[in-house]
Scaffold this active site. Structure first.
Site, short mmCIF file in Angstrom:
data_model
loop_
_atom_site.label_atom_id
_atom_site.label_comp_id
_atom_site.label_asym_id
_atom_site.label_seq_id
_atom_site.Cartn_x
_atom_site.Cartn_y
_atom_site.Cartn_z
N HIS A 31 35.30 1.24 -11.46
CA HIS A 31 35.51 2.59 -10.68
C HIS A 31 36.48 3.37 -11.70
CE1 HIS A 31 36.88 5.59 -7.58
NE2 HIS A 31 37.77 5.41 -8.08
N GLU A 32 37.54 2.72 -12.24
CA GLU A 32 38.31 3.39 -13.23
C GLU A 32 37.63 3.74 -14.77
OE1 GLU A 32 40.78 5.19 -12.42
OE2 GLU A 32 40.75 4.21 -10.70
N HIS A 35 35.37 6.62 -14.30
CA HIS A 35 36.16 8.25 -14.43
C HIS A 35 36.22 8.54 -16.01
CE1 HIS A 35 37.19 8.72 -10.35
NE2 HIS A 35 37.89 7.81 -10.15
#
Length: 161
Positions: A31-32, A35
């Site tokens: 997820h990170e 980004h």
């Protein structure tokens, strides 16, 4: 998972905890990283320069957020730093960067769904009631469930979600 502990089922709690640990580590890291990757592709080198374009969980894990994610299935990671001044169109760049995390979790959830259905199908075809199938099935269930939950949680329109 907490329900198992509250009901006194220590064995189910430990199994759920052990199976959810790798899922949470992967979900938060992907997820990170998503980004940061999208921001990097849109011109913002901040995450790359800070060593945050990696799947290494140590770079992304916030200890309290990780514990909350494992125990309560709601938690957080260290946010990847984004500098919108690097984007040609800051609003569009930030929107795409923000969307990358939840979309990555939905992609992981799809992998979890395929694994879960495949394991169930294989178990039925083989007529097996093996504990190994149960563990793999439970792992893919957590993989699917936690990634959908994490994606939905991050779509809440409140900062910093």
């Amino acid at each position: 998972m907490i329900n198992a502990l509250m009901n006194g089922d220590i064995q189910s709690f430990v199994i759920s905890l052990l199976l959810s640990l790798p899922v949470v580590l992967l979900a938060l890291s992907v997820h990170e990283t998503a980004h940061g990757y999208v921001a990097d592709k849109l011109g913002d080198p901040t995450a790359r320069n800070m060593g945050r374009l990696t799947l290494n969980p140590a770079k992304h894990i916030d200890p309290l957020g990780f514990i909350c994610m494992v125990l309560f299935h709601i938690g957080w990671a260290k946010p990847v730093p984004i500098n919108t001044r690097y984007f040609k169109n800051p609003k569009k760049g930030m929107a795409l960067t923000a969307l990358a995390g939840p979309l990555s979790n939905l992609m992981l959830a799809f992998i979890g769904l395929v694994g879960y259905v495949g394991t169930c199908f294989l178990q039925i075809e083989l007529g097996s009631t093996s504990i190994y199938f149960w563990v793999v099935e439970l792992f893919f269930y957590f993989f699917l469930y936690l990634n959908v939950l994490y994606s939905a949680f991050n779509m809440i329109p409140l900062p910093p979600f």
